[in-house]
Design a protein around this motif. Sequence first.
Motif, short mmCIF file in Angstrom:
data_model
loop_
_atom_site.label_atom_id
_atom_site.label_comp_id
_atom_site.label_asym_id
_atom_site.label_seq_id
_atom_site.Cartn_x
_atom_site.Cartn_y
_atom_site.Cartn_z
N LEU A 156 0.85 -1.17 0.00
CA LEU A 156 0.00 0.00 0.00
C LEU A 156 0.89 1.23 0.00
N SER A 157 0.47 2.27 -0.71
CA SER A 157 1.37 3.39 -0.99
C SER A 157 1.83 4.17 0.23
N ASP A 158 1.13 4.06 1.36
CA ASP A 158 1.57 4.80 2.55
C ASP A 158 2.58 4.01 3.39
N GLU A 159 2.84 2.75 3.03
CA GLU A 159 3.66 1.89 3.89
C GLU A 159 5.16 2.18 3.85
N PRO A 160 5.77 2.53 2.71
CA PRO A 160 7.22 2.80 2.75
C PRO A 160 7.57 3.90 3.74
N GLY A 161 6.80 4.99 3.74
CA GLY A 161 7.06 6.08 4.67
C GLY A 161 6.76 5.70 6.11
N GLU A 162 5.68 4.96 6.30
CA GLU A 162 5.32 4.51 7.65
C GLU A 162 6.42 3.63 8.23
N ALA A 163 7.01 2.78 7.39
CA ALA A 163 8.01 1.82 7.88
C ALA A 163 9.28 2.50 8.38
N GLY A 185 -0.31 9.14 -5.94
CA GLY A 185 0.74 8.32 -5.35
C GLY A 185 1.63 9.10 -4.40
N GLY A 186 1.99 10.33 -4.79
CA GLY A 186 2.82 11.16 -3.93
C GLY A 186 2.13 11.50 -2.62
N HIS A 187 0.85 11.81 -2.70
CA HIS A 187 0.08 12.14 -1.49
C HIS A 187 0.04 10.94 -0.54
N ASP A 188 -0.19 9.75 -1.09
CA ASP A 188 -0.25 8.55 -0.25
C ASP A 188 1.10 8.26 0.39
N GLU A 189 2.16 8.33 -0.41
CA GLU A 189 3.51 8.03 0.08
C GLU A 189 3.93 8.98 1.20
N LEU A 190 3.74 10.28 1.00
CA LEU A 190 4.16 11.26 2.01
C LEU A 190 3.27 11.23 3.23
N ARG A 191 1.98 10.96 3.04
CA ARG A 191 1.09 10.86 4.20
C ARG A 191 1.53 9.73 5.13
N GLY A 192 1.97 8.63 4.53
CA GLY A 192 2.43 7.51 5.35
C GLY A 192 3.58 7.92 6.24
N PHE A 193 4.52 8.71 5.70
CA PHE A 193 5.67 9.14 6.50
C PHE A 193 5.27 10.19 7.53
N THR A 194 4.61 11.27 7.08
CA THR A 194 4.35 12.39 7.98
C THR A 194 3.44 11.99 9.14
#
Length: 403
Positions: A156-163, A185-194
Motif C-alpha cells: 500500500l502506498s503509505d507503507e514505505p514512509g510509515e516503515a 501516489g505522492g500524497h499517499d507516500e508522504l502521508r504515510g511518513f508524515t
Amino acid sequence: MTQIARAARPVRRVRRTVQAVALALSLTAAAACSGGAGDDGKVKVGLLVSLSGTYKSVGTDMRSGFELYLDTHGGKLGGREVELSVADEGDGPPTAVPAATKLLKKDRVDVLTGIVGGGSFNAVLPLTKRSGIPLIGSNGRPEVKDVSNVWHTSYLSDEPGEAIAEYVKKKVDGPVYAIGPDYQGGHDELRGFTTAFEKAGGKLANSDGKTRWTPFPKTTNFTPYFADIAKSGAKAVYCFYAGKAAIDFVKQYAQSDVADLPLYSAGFLTEGSTLPAQGKAAKNIYSSLNYAPDLDNEANRTFVADWTEAHDTTPTTYAMSSYDAAAVLDKAISAAADAGKEITPKTVNEAIGELGQLESPRGTWEFGDRTHAPVQKWYLRQVRPDGKKLDNVMVQDLATLGD
C-alpha cells in the motif's frame, strides 16, 4: 504472445457520452459471456504498465519481471498456456483507461495485473469491477473499500514512509523537511511518513507544517525547493520520487546548498536504473523498501540468478512484485484445477483468497484479510559501494506491516 496496446486517439467531445455508454454495455456483456480461460484453453493475462513517460523504467521492470516468471516456467501458469497482452499505462488515467479498455474489450483478458500509478489504479478499478475479472496490482496502491476482486503483490502506498518514520525520528535530532510530487501516489507516500513521524514525536521543518508538493510530471528543476529547505532549519529531508524525477532530484540535491543534510526516502528514489544514472550523487541515501537484492533466502537466490542471466543488472522491487503476481496466478490456477473447477475469473479469484503464506524473493508473505495487500517485512537500505559499483545494501529490518 505479447501485444503492445496503443492508446486511443483523441475523439470529439460530442461522441464521448455515446462512447462511454457503449463501453459500459460492452464490458457488462463481455463479463456475462465469459466462459473461462478461452476456447483454446489458454489463460489470457493483461499487463498494464508504464512503457512511456516519467515511470517508463518502472513499467519496463514490471513487464520484465512477469515475463521472467513465464520464461522460467515454460510459458505456463497453473499448467496452462498463457496469452500475455501488454498495454502502455503512460503517465496516468488519460492513457491508462483507454489502454485498459483495449485489454478488457478487444483482448478479453481473464485477469489484469500491473499498474504503476495510484491515479491510474483508481481510474481503471471501475472497469475491472464491471467486467468481473481479478485485478492483481504489482506496484503501489491506494486504499480500496471493496477488495472483493482486488489483490496486490507489492504494498500500500503509505507503507514505505510509515516503515521508516520511527527510524528517522530516532536518528535525526531536529525537524525534517518533507517533499514529494503532487499526485495521488505522492500524497499517499508522504502521508504515510508524515503521519507516522508526527505520531512518533517528530516535527516537520516545512514552514506551514505540511508537505511541500512539486507539480507532476512537469517539475524537472528542484533548485527553488532546495532554497526553501535551506531556510527551514531542517536537520534532514524525507522525499518520495521515482523514475526520471528521482534522477533529477538526487543529482540536483547533491549540488545544492542542502547537500550536507541526510536524505531519507521511500526506496524508489534509488531503485533500478535510477541509481546508476544518479551516480555518486546517491551515495549514503537511506531508504525503506520491501525488497533488497541481497536478501538471503532460496527464492531470492533463484530470482536474482535468473534475472541477472537475462538482464545483466540487479533486480528491482518492481520486477520482484510482478514476478510474484505471476507466481500468485500460477498457484491459484493450479489450486482451482486440482479442485476440479473450471478455470474462470471467478474461480481464480476465489483460489487466490485461499493461498495462505507465499514464499517470495522478499521473504515469506501473505495477503491481508482486509486489504488483500501483503503482510510483509520492510527493510532499511543504504546506497553504499558494493564491489566496484554503488548499490542499495540492506542494513536492517524496519517493521512488519499489513493487516
